[in-house]
Design a protein around this motif. Structure first.
Motif, PDB file in Angstrom:
ATOM      1  N   GLY A   1      -1.736  15.650  -7.208  1.00  0.00           N
ATOM      2  CA  GLY A   1      -1.393  16.486  -6.064  1.00  0.00           C
ATOM      3  C   GLY A   1      -1.267  15.752  -4.752  1.00  0.00           C
ATOM      4  N   TYR A   2      -0.968  14.455  -4.788  1.00  0.00           N
ATOM      5  CA  TYR A   2      -0.897  13.648  -3.570  1.00  0.00           C
ATOM      6  C   TYR A   2       0.488  13.022  -3.373  1.00  0.00           C
ATOM      7  CZ  TYR A   2      -5.957  13.856  -2.837  1.00  0.00           C
ATOM      8  OH  TYR A   2      -7.238  14.279  -2.572  1.00  0.00           O
ATOM      9  N   THR A   3       1.520  13.767  -3.713  1.00  0.00           N
ATOM     10  CA  THR A   3       2.873  13.229  -3.594  1.00  0.00           C
ATOM     11  C   THR A   3       3.223  12.823  -2.175  1.00  0.00           C
ATOM     12  OG1 THR A   3       3.554  14.660  -5.424  1.00  0.00           O
ATOM     13  CG2 THR A   3       5.302  13.721  -4.064  1.00  0.00           C
ATOM     14  N   ARG A   4       2.726  13.550  -1.201  1.00  0.00           N
ATOM     15  CA  ARG A   4       3.080  13.270   0.205  1.00  0.00           C
ATOM     16  C   ARG A   4       2.584  11.896   0.649  1.00  0.00           C
ATOM     17  NH1 ARG A   4       0.336  13.929   5.159  1.00  0.00           N
ATOM     18  NH2 ARG A   4       1.744  14.173   6.945  1.00  0.00           N
ATOM     19  N   ASP A   5       1.445  11.452   0.109  1.00  0.00           N
ATOM     20  CA  ASP A   5       0.788  10.268   0.658  1.00  0.00           C
ATOM     21  C   ASP A   5       0.893   9.011  -0.198  1.00  0.00           C
ATOM     22  OD1 ASP A   5      -0.079  11.718   2.871  1.00  0.00           O
ATOM     23  OD2 ASP A   5      -1.961  12.295   1.909  1.00  0.00           O
ATOM     24  N   TYR A   6       0.983   9.157  -1.508  1.00  0.00           N
ATOM     25  CA  TYR A   6       0.862   7.992  -2.394  1.00  0.00           C
ATOM     26  C   TYR A   6       1.970   7.969  -3.441  1.00  0.00           C
ATOM     27  CZ  TYR A   6      -3.879   7.812  -0.458  1.00  0.00           C
ATOM     28  OH  TYR A   6      -4.957   7.752   0.387  1.00  0.00           O
ATOM     29  N   GLY A   7       2.025   6.872  -4.165  1.00  0.00           N
ATOM     30  CA  GLY A   7       2.883   6.773  -5.335  1.00  0.00           C
ATOM     31  C   GLY A   7       4.075   5.857  -5.211  1.00  0.00           C
ATOM     32  N   THR A   8       4.638   5.717  -4.025  1.00  0.00           N
ATOM     33  CA  THR A   8       5.781   4.824  -3.811  1.00  0.00           C
ATOM     34  C   THR A   8       5.634   4.157  -2.452  1.00  0.00           C
ATOM     35  OG1 THR A   8       7.148   6.543  -2.762  1.00  0.00           O
ATOM     36  CG2 THR A   8       7.314   6.332  -5.157  1.00  0.00           C
ATOM     37  N   ILE A   9       6.385   3.091  -2.259  1.00  0.00           N
ATOM     38  CA  ILE A   9       6.520   2.509  -0.919  1.00  0.00           C
ATOM     39  C   ILE A   9       7.828   3.053  -0.367  1.00  0.00           C
ATOM     40  CG2 ILE A   9       6.680   0.400   0.452  1.00  0.00           C
ATOM     41  CD1 ILE A   9       5.157  -1.081  -1.687  1.00  0.00           C
ATOM     42  N   SER A  10       7.738   4.130   0.357  1.00  0.00           N
ATOM     43  CA  SER A  10       8.928   4.792   0.892  1.00  0.00           C
ATOM     44  C   SER A  10       8.558   5.515   2.180  1.00  0.00           C
ATOM     45  CB  SER A  10       9.510   5.772  -0.126  1.00  0.00           C
ATOM     46  OG  SER A  10       8.541   6.716  -0.538  1.00  0.00           O
ATOM     47  N   THR A  11       9.556   5.858   2.940  1.00  0.00           N
ATOM     48  CA  THR A  11       9.353   6.442   4.264  1.00  0.00           C
ATOM     49  C   THR A  11       8.424   7.647   4.204  1.00  0.00           C
ATOM     50  OG1 THR A  11      11.558   5.715   4.934  1.00  0.00           O
ATOM     51  CG2 THR A  11      10.520   7.432   6.260  1.00  0.00           C
ATOM     52  N   GLY A  12       7.403   7.602   5.050  1.00  0.00           N
ATOM     53  CA  GLY A  12       6.464   8.704   5.165  1.00  0.00           C
ATOM     54  C   GLY A  12       5.198   8.554   4.375  1.00  0.00           C
ATOM     55  N   LYS A  13       5.162   7.657   3.389  1.00  0.00           N
ATOM     56  CA  LYS A  13       3.947   7.477   2.581  1.00  0.00           C
ATOM     57  C   LYS A  13       2.912   6.654   3.344  1.00  0.00           C
ATOM     58  CE  LYS A  13       5.685   9.666  -0.906  1.00  0.00           C
ATOM     59  NZ  LYS A  13       5.786   9.199  -2.286  1.00  0.00           N
ATOM     60  N   LEU A  14       1.625   6.879   3.019  1.00  0.00           N
ATOM     61  CA  LEU A  14       0.566   6.084   3.635  1.00  0.00           C
ATOM     62  C   LEU A  14       0.771   4.603   3.323  1.00  0.00           C
ATOM     63  CD1 LEU A  14      -2.620   8.263   2.992  1.00  0.00           C
ATOM     64  CD2 LEU A  14      -1.518   7.810   5.190  1.00  0.00           C
ATOM     65  N   ALA A  15       0.481   3.774   4.306  1.00  0.00           N
ATOM     66  CA  ALA A  15       0.713   2.329   4.165  1.00  0.00           C
ATOM     67  C   ALA A  15      -0.496   1.658   3.520  1.00  0.00           C
ATOM     68  CB  ALA A  15       1.022   1.714   5.523  1.00  0.00           C
ATOM     69  N   LYS A  16      -0.716   1.985   2.239  1.00  0.00           N
ATOM     70  CA  LYS A  16      -1.742   1.322   1.435  1.00  0.00           C
ATOM     71  C   LYS A  16      -1.041   0.677   0.259  1.00  0.00           C
ATOM     72  CE  LYS A  16      -5.847   4.043   2.559  1.00  0.00           C
ATOM     73  NZ  LYS A  16      -7.006   4.781   2.014  1.00  0.00           N
ATOM     74  N   PHE A  17      -1.015  -0.650   0.264  1.00  0.00           N
ATOM     75  CA  PHE A  17      -0.288  -1.410  -0.738  1.00  0.00           C
ATOM     76  C   PHE A  17      -1.233  -2.334  -1.504  1.00  0.00           C
ATOM     77  CE2 PHE A  17       2.478  -1.552   3.237  1.00  0.00           C
ATOM     78  CZ  PHE A  17       3.038  -0.302   3.012  1.00  0.00           C
ATOM     79  N   VAL A  18      -0.728  -2.813  -2.621  1.00  0.00           N
ATOM     80  CA  VAL A  18      -1.425  -3.850  -3.372  1.00  0.00           C
ATOM     81  C   VAL A  18      -0.581  -5.111  -3.306  1.00  0.00           C
ATOM     82  CG1 VAL A  18      -2.429  -4.505  -5.580  1.00  0.00           C
ATOM     83  CG2 VAL A  18      -2.345  -2.098  -4.926  1.00  0.00           C
ATOM     84  N   ALA A  19      -1.194  -6.220  -2.887  1.00  0.00           N
ATOM     85  CA  ALA A  19      -0.522  -7.523  -2.865  1.00  0.00           C
ATOM     86  C   ALA A  19      -1.014  -8.327  -4.066  1.00  0.00           C
ATOM     87  CB  ALA A  19      -0.829  -8.260  -1.574  1.00  0.00           C
ATOM     88  N   VAL A  20      -0.083  -8.732  -4.931  1.00  0.00           N
ATOM     89  CA  VAL A  20      -0.426  -9.505  -6.123  1.00  0.00           C
ATOM     90  C   VAL A  20       0.212 -10.882  -6.012  1.00  0.00           C
ATOM     91  CG1 VAL A  20      -0.285  -9.647  -8.628  1.00  0.00           C
ATOM     92  CG2 VAL A  20      -0.532  -7.409  -7.520  1.00  0.00           C
ATOM     93  N   GLN A  21      -0.630 -11.909  -6.060  1.00  0.00           N
ATOM     94  CA  GLN A  21      -0.134 -13.287  -5.998  1.00  0.00           C
ATOM     95  C   GLN A  21       0.693 -13.585  -7.235  1.00  0.00           C
ATOM     96  OE1 GLN A  21      -0.908 -15.143  -3.257  1.00  0.00           O
ATOM     97  NE2 GLN A  21       0.524 -16.729  -3.939  1.00  0.00           N
ATOM     98  N   LEU A  22       1.861 -14.179  -7.033  1.00  0.00           N
ATOM     99  CA  LEU A  22       2.789 -14.439  -8.130  1.00  0.00           C
ATOM    100  C   LEU A  22       2.839 -15.916  -8.487  1.00  0.00           C
ATOM    101  CD1 LEU A  22       5.803 -12.222  -6.995  1.00  0.00           C
ATOM    102  CD2 LEU A  22       4.222 -11.735  -8.872  1.00  0.00           C
ATOM    103  N   PRO A  23       3.023 -16.210  -9.764  1.00  0.00           N
ATOM    104  CA  PRO A  23       3.297 -17.598 -10.139  1.00  0.00           C
ATOM    105  C   PRO A  23       4.717 -17.953  -9.729  1.00  0.00           C
ATOM    106  CG  PRO A  23       3.448 -16.178 -12.055  1.00  0.00           C
ATOM    107  CD  PRO A  23       2.974 -15.308 -10.925  1.00  0.00           C
ATOM    108  N   SER A  24       5.035 -19.212  -9.728  1.00  0.00           N
ATOM    109  CA  SER A  24       6.385 -19.636  -9.370  1.00  0.00           C
ATOM    110  C   SER A  24       7.362 -19.281 -10.486  1.00  0.00           C
ATOM    111  CB  SER A  24       6.416 -21.147  -9.113  1.00  0.00           C
ATOM    112  OG  SER A  24       6.018 -21.851 -10.281  1.00  0.00           O
TER     113      SER A  24
END
Length: 408
Positions: free
Chosen positions: A356-379
């Motif tokens: 029930g949190y579609t407004r705030d979470y689930g995608t990185i898109s306009t209007g969503k809360l700015a909570k992201f996960v940063a994952v270090q990538l191999p080359s």
């Protein structure tokens, strides 16, 4: 306004963006772009930014039993062991329970989880989640195979839930009174819970988790019956439905749009068709299913059926971590034919919608809360598909960090 950039941005509702950036205003995403980042953007370097992860099913209040309930070959054996330990309780009492919940929650958030669907019998987890400021849907789970007064039991549960919720004052929480499972909840109690349910939090139920459960629903006999007798809760007045479990819930009025059907290890094609038709959600917890002796969930069949699939870890009584990346890796091993993008969608967009949190979470898109996960990538990850595959194939916890730009 602020901005962040990375080698990749994975918005989930669109293709991975190479050399992507995200601008943020007032704690919410303003824009996602590629190319030159806005002036002053914080560069996360060789990482991929993904939406915060959603753990759609766990039991924080059981965290104190971590490492105390070994894997079992059958569900009834696991329940007997777990219930024996739970009835004795921890030596440190409520303080030990609360401390274990805090530690478990911290381990989940540091590996990228921003929203939790928490099953609670005692409601002890509500204050812990509120203190940590972690968004959650609280499922106050009740059970009773032979309740004397189902209506009073449900009304009392709603009152307890309302009192605890108002006491904590946690605006980030949604709540619902839900049933445990068909083998522990009477038809009358199922109907009463369903009749008094009001959104936006969905209903939830443990369903089709083991062969022993399926035998009990068909015949009323077998190891689950013996376990109920040993626990002293069997009176012989319950009648087995003898039907498919999803259809059984439908006939009781419990199968509503959005209902979370947790586990579904032994769902048939008919069960999945019924779930899809009802717009229910399957929440899969594969590591736990194997641990408790329930079996291996048919991950690929879940996706092929067209039903929405969300992901949970279950509790630390049946997994060794609340890390959603560990759960994704288990799903990838079980279902190599499912696109990595679909698995990631289950851990983000579908989970947010399910709770029930579609407004705030689930995608990185306009209007969503700015909570992201940063994952270090191999080359060498040059294509978006490679990045998605990497994320579901076993990400080291040490390479994961939570990026929270919601604070003023």
């Amino acid at each position: 306004m602020t901005a962040v950039s990375a080698r990749w941005v994975l918005p989930v509702n669109g293709a991975p963006v190479a050399g992507g950036w995200v601008s943020v205003a007032n704690g919410r995403v303003a824009e996602v772009g590629d190319g030159s980042a806005p002036a002053g953007a914080r560069d996360f370097g060789d990482t991929v930014l993904v939406p915060g992860l959603i753990n759609a099913h766990t039991h924080l209040e059981l965290s104190w039993m971590a490492g105390r309930v070994p894997p079992q070959v059958s569900m009834d054996a696991w329940i007997r062991t777990m219930m024996g330990i739970r009835r004795v309780g921890p030596a440190g009492g409520d303080g030990e329970i609360a401390a274990a919940m805090r530690d478990a929650l911290a381990s989940a958030t540091t590996t990228g989880t921003v929203l939790i669907g928490d099953i609670s019998n005692s409601l002890a987890s509500v204050s812990v989640l509120a203190e940590a400021g972690v968004a959650a849907t609280i499922f106050h789970e009740i059970l009773g195979l032979h309740p004397i007064d189902a209506k009073a039991l449900v009304l009392d549960a709603h009152q307890r839930l309302r009192a605890v919720h108002e006491c904590t004052g946690a605006p980030v929480h949604r709540c619902a009174v839900v049933a445990h499972a068909p083998y522990s909840t009477s038809p009358k109690l199922f109907r009463e819970i369903a009749a008094r349910h009001v959104g936006p939090a969905p209903l939830a139920v443990h369903l089709a988790e083991s062969n022993e459960e399926m035998e009990f629903l068909r015949t009323g006999q077998g190891p689950i019956r013996e376990m109920l007798e040993a626990l002293g809760v069997w009176t012989g007045t319950w009648t087995p439905p003898g039907s498919h479990p999803v259809r059984y819930l439908r006939d009781l009025g419990y199968l509503q749009p959005g209902t979370l059907l947790v586990h579904g290890v032994h769902f048939t094609a008919d069960d999945l068709d019924d779930a899809r038709a009802a717009e229910a959600v399957v929440v899969t917890c594969p590591r736990s299913n194997v641990w408790v002796g329930g079996g291996v969930p048919p991950i690929a069949r879940f996706y092929a059926s067209g039903v929405d699939v969300a992901i949970g870890t279950d509790s630390l009584t049946s997994v060794d971590s609340l890390n959603l990346f560990d759960e994704l890796a288990a799903m990838r091993r079980l279902a190599p034919e499912v696109d990595a993008a679909r698995l990631l969608e289950s851990a983000t967009r579908v989970g947010a919608e399910a709770l029930g949190y579609t407004r705030d979470y689930g995608t990185i898109s306009t209007g969503k809360l700015a909570k992201f996960v940063a994952v270090q990538l191999p080359s060498g990850l040059m294509r978006g598909g490679d990045v998605e595959e990497y994320l579901v194939s076993g990400v080291p916890a040490s390479s994961v960090s939570l990026v929270d730009l919601t604070a003023p």
